[in-house]
Design a protein around this motif. Sequence first.
Motif, PDB file in Angstrom:
ATOM      1  N   ALA A 194     -12.331  -8.895   7.366  1.00  0.00           N
ATOM      2  CA  ALA A 194     -11.746  -8.270   8.614  1.00  0.00           C
ATOM      3  C   ALA A 194     -10.579  -7.254   7.917  1.00  0.00           C
ATOM      4  O   ALA A 194     -10.253  -6.282   8.896  1.00  0.00           O
ATOM      5  CB  ALA A 194     -11.453  -9.424   9.624  1.00  0.00           C
ATOM      6  N   LEU A 195     -10.098  -7.657   6.772  1.00  0.00           N
ATOM      7  CA  LEU A 195      -8.994  -6.668   6.422  1.00  0.00           C
ATOM      8  C   LEU A 195      -9.793  -5.506   5.264  1.00  0.00           C
ATOM      9  O   LEU A 195      -9.440  -4.514   5.304  1.00  0.00           O
ATOM     10  CB  LEU A 195      -8.074  -7.372   5.506  1.00  0.00           C
ATOM     11  CG  LEU A 195      -7.141  -6.329   4.842  1.00  0.00           C
ATOM     12  CD1 LEU A 195      -6.098  -5.531   5.754  1.00  0.00           C
ATOM     13  CD2 LEU A 195      -6.112  -7.410   3.945  1.00  0.00           C
ATOM     14  N   ILE A 196     -10.681  -6.056   4.433  1.00  0.00           N
ATOM     15  CA  ILE A 196     -11.210  -5.304   3.475  1.00  0.00           C
ATOM     16  C   ILE A 196     -12.148  -4.309   4.309  1.00  0.00           C
ATOM     17  O   ILE A 196     -12.184  -3.170   3.419  1.00  0.00           O
ATOM     18  CB  ILE A 196     -12.236  -6.069   2.747  1.00  0.00           C
ATOM     19  CG1 ILE A 196     -11.342  -7.294   1.799  1.00  0.00           C
ATOM     20  CG2 ILE A 196     -13.136  -5.436   1.446  1.00  0.00           C
ATOM     21  CD1 ILE A 196     -11.933  -8.317   1.117  1.00  0.00           C
ATOM     22  N   ASP A 197     -12.903  -4.711   5.105  1.00  0.00           N
ATOM     23  CA  ASP A 197     -13.678  -3.340   5.596  1.00  0.00           C
ATOM     24  C   ASP A 197     -13.094  -2.535   6.364  1.00  0.00           C
ATOM     25  O   ASP A 197     -13.207  -1.280   6.088  1.00  0.00           O
ATOM     26  CB  ASP A 197     -14.654  -4.056   6.595  1.00  0.00           C
ATOM     27  CG  ASP A 197     -15.708  -5.199   6.079  1.00  0.00           C
ATOM     28  OD1 ASP A 197     -15.701  -5.109   4.731  1.00  0.00           O
ATOM     29  OD2 ASP A 197     -16.473  -5.966   6.788  1.00  0.00           O
ATOM     30  N   PRO A 198     -11.923  -2.755   7.100  1.00  0.00           N
ATOM     31  CA  PRO A 198     -11.223  -1.709   7.520  1.00  0.00           C
ATOM     32  C   PRO A 198     -10.534  -0.732   6.424  1.00  0.00           C
ATOM     33  O   PRO A 198     -10.026   0.618   6.594  1.00  0.00           O
ATOM     34  CB  PRO A 198     -10.138  -2.002   8.304  1.00  0.00           C
ATOM     35  CG  PRO A 198     -10.461  -3.406   8.833  1.00  0.00           C
ATOM     36  CD  PRO A 198     -11.487  -4.109   7.769  1.00  0.00           C
ATOM     37  N   ALA A 199      -9.992  -1.252   5.568  1.00  0.00           N
ATOM     38  CA  ALA A 199      -9.478  -0.745   4.271  1.00  0.00           C
ATOM     39  C   ALA A 199     -10.405   0.379   3.675  1.00  0.00           C
ATOM     40  O   ALA A 199      -9.925   1.527   3.658  1.00  0.00           O
ATOM     41  CB  ALA A 199      -8.907  -1.589   3.184  1.00  0.00           C
ATOM     42  N   GLN A 200     -11.561  -0.187   3.676  1.00  0.00           N
ATOM     43  CA  GLN A 200     -12.476   0.824   2.947  1.00  0.00           C
ATOM     44  C   GLN A 200     -13.088   1.834   3.792  1.00  0.00           C
ATOM     45  O   GLN A 200     -12.917   3.261   3.658  1.00  0.00           O
ATOM     46  CB  GLN A 200     -14.075   0.005   2.583  1.00  0.00           C
ATOM     47  CG  GLN A 200     -13.761  -0.931   1.452  1.00  0.00           C
ATOM     48  CD  GLN A 200     -15.075  -1.413   1.120  1.00  0.00           C
ATOM     49  OE1 GLN A 200     -15.702  -2.194   1.819  1.00  0.00           O
ATOM     50  NE2 GLN A 200     -15.414  -1.028  -0.316  1.00  0.00           N
ATOM     51  N   ARG A 201     -13.133   1.654   5.160  1.00  0.00           N
ATOM     52  CA  ARG A 201     -13.575   2.661   6.150  1.00  0.00           C
ATOM     53  C   ARG A 201     -12.311   3.518   6.245  1.00  0.00           C
ATOM     54  O   ARG A 201     -12.529   4.944   6.458  1.00  0.00           O
ATOM     55  CB  ARG A 201     -13.626   1.895   7.533  1.00  0.00           C
ATOM     56  CG  ARG A 201     -14.295   2.927   8.598  1.00  0.00           C
ATOM     57  CD  ARG A 201     -14.650   1.847   9.865  1.00  0.00           C
ATOM     58  NE  ARG A 201     -15.053   2.899  10.945  1.00  0.00           N
ATOM     59  CZ  ARG A 201     -16.172   3.464  11.072  1.00  0.00           C
ATOM     60  NH1 ARG A 201     -17.259   3.144  10.053  1.00  0.00           N
ATOM     61  NH2 ARG A 201     -16.621   4.096  12.065  1.00  0.00           N
ATOM     62  N   MET A 259     -10.935   9.957   0.965  1.00  0.00           N
ATOM     63  CA  MET A 259     -10.867   9.332  -0.438  1.00  0.00           C
ATOM     64  C   MET A 259     -12.257   8.640  -0.540  1.00  0.00           C
ATOM     65  O   MET A 259     -12.871   8.230  -0.027  1.00  0.00           O
ATOM     66  CB  MET A 259      -9.761   8.260  -0.433  1.00  0.00           C
ATOM     67  CG  MET A 259      -8.267   8.816  -0.039  1.00  0.00           C
ATOM     68  SD  MET A 259      -7.885   9.928  -1.274  1.00  0.00           S
ATOM     69  CE  MET A 259      -7.105   8.942  -2.348  1.00  0.00           C
ATOM     70  N   GLU A 260     -12.735   9.270  -1.675  1.00  0.00           N
ATOM     71  CA  GLU A 260     -13.836   8.222  -2.432  1.00  0.00           C
ATOM     72  C   GLU A 260     -13.472   6.925  -2.668  1.00  0.00           C
ATOM     73  O   GLU A 260     -12.491   6.778  -3.670  1.00  0.00           O
ATOM     74  CB  GLU A 260     -14.482   9.103  -3.629  1.00  0.00           C
ATOM     75  CG  GLU A 260     -15.796   8.553  -3.938  1.00  0.00           C
ATOM     76  CD  GLU A 260     -16.287   9.548  -4.984  1.00  0.00           C
ATOM     77  OE1 GLU A 260     -16.993   8.831  -5.999  1.00  0.00           O
ATOM     78  OE2 GLU A 260     -16.381  10.775  -4.663  1.00  0.00           O
ATOM     79  N   ALA A 288      -2.658   2.980  -0.607  1.00  0.00           N
ATOM     80  CA  ALA A 288      -1.178   2.942  -1.057  1.00  0.00           C
ATOM     81  C   ALA A 288      -0.996   4.555  -1.853  1.00  0.00           C
ATOM     82  O   ALA A 288      -0.040   5.412  -1.261  1.00  0.00           O
ATOM     83  CB  ALA A 288      -0.855   2.277  -2.561  1.00  0.00           C
ATOM     84  N   ILE A 289      -1.783   5.206  -2.370  1.00  0.00           N
ATOM     85  CA  ILE A 289      -1.653   6.502  -2.633  1.00  0.00           C
ATOM     86  C   ILE A 289      -1.676   7.570  -1.421  1.00  0.00           C
ATOM     87  O   ILE A 289      -0.760   8.576  -1.413  1.00  0.00           O
ATOM     88  CB  ILE A 289      -3.103   7.186  -3.512  1.00  0.00           C
ATOM     89  CG1 ILE A 289      -3.292   6.507  -4.839  1.00  0.00           C
ATOM     90  CG2 ILE A 289      -3.070   8.465  -3.643  1.00  0.00           C
ATOM     91  CD1 ILE A 289      -4.448   6.619  -5.535  1.00  0.00           C
ATOM     92  N   LEU A 290      -2.355   7.134  -0.244  1.00  0.00           N
ATOM     93  CA  LEU A 290      -2.195   7.827   1.026  1.00  0.00           C
ATOM     94  C   LEU A 290      -1.129   7.662   1.771  1.00  0.00           C
ATOM     95  O   LEU A 290      -0.699   8.256   2.660  1.00  0.00           O
ATOM     96  CB  LEU A 290      -3.376   7.841   1.780  1.00  0.00           C
ATOM     97  CG  LEU A 290      -4.821   8.288   1.169  1.00  0.00           C
ATOM     98  CD1 LEU A 290      -5.975   7.609   1.912  1.00  0.00           C
ATOM     99  CD2 LEU A 290      -4.629   9.783   1.348  1.00  0.00           C
ATOM    100  N   GLY A 291      -0.182   6.514   1.388  1.00  0.00           N
ATOM    101  CA  GLY A 291       1.031   6.163   1.962  1.00  0.00           C
ATOM    102  C   GLY A 291       0.556   5.246   3.271  1.00  0.00           C
ATOM    103  O   GLY A 291       1.722   5.039   4.048  1.00  0.00           O
ATOM    104  N   VAL A 292      -0.463   4.843   3.346  1.00  0.00           N
ATOM    105  CA  VAL A 292      -0.736   4.106   4.430  1.00  0.00           C
ATOM    106  C   VAL A 292      -0.078   2.584   4.343  1.00  0.00           C
ATOM    107  O   VAL A 292       0.276   1.929   5.254  1.00  0.00           O
ATOM    108  CB  VAL A 292      -2.151   3.872   4.725  1.00  0.00           C
ATOM    109  CG1 VAL A 292      -2.719   2.864   5.652  1.00  0.00           C
ATOM    110  CG2 VAL A 292      -2.790   5.178   5.027  1.00  0.00           C
ATOM    111  N   ILE A 293      -0.292   2.078   3.124  1.00  0.00           N
ATOM    112  CA  ILE A 293       0.475   0.723   2.699  1.00  0.00           C
ATOM    113  C   ILE A 293       1.487   1.375   1.638  1.00  0.00           C
ATOM    114  O   ILE A 293       1.442   2.290   0.990  1.00  0.00           O
ATOM    115  CB  ILE A 293      -0.409  -0.057   2.518  1.00  0.00           C
ATOM    116  CG1 ILE A 293      -1.344  -0.027   1.132  1.00  0.00           C
ATOM    117  CG2 ILE A 293      -1.346  -0.615   3.473  1.00  0.00           C
ATOM    118  CD1 ILE A 293      -2.309  -0.921   0.737  1.00  0.00           C
TER     119      ILE A 293
END
Length: 132
Positions: free
Chosen positions: A44-51, A58-59, A71-76
């Motif tokens: 439930a956390l991993i799938d949204p992170a990838q999506r 991002m690839e 993290a690179i994108l500044g989301v977390i």
Amino acid sequence: MAIIRRLLRIIEEREALLDRYSPDELIDVKALLSHAPTPDAGPALIDPAQRAAALMGMEVSGYVDAGEKLAILGVINHEEPKLYRSVVAFRNVVIHQYAVVDLEITRRIITNREYRRVTEIARKIASRINDP
């Protein structure tokens, strides 16, 4: 309902379930295991992170990479990929039975309400994405 928001709701429901109990009520191993984060909470956390990483252009080359890209994108923030990697590792232990779940670590997570940090990461991801 959008996928990321639906998965966020799963995480929030798990948090609410755990919040209903005092740490003392969860000391019993059976009670602890019956209310501990379940394998579906990890995806439930991993799938949204990838999506989310993919929707932001991002690839992604795996579960852990998704957290690094966010993290690179500044989301977390720069510290949260460590927690995210822990969620991925916990999911792998439970799903693939790589090792025995350490009940003391699980007890600490529940006693200190550390699972709330996972919910916060999920909320950050959901807030940054217009998920079709």
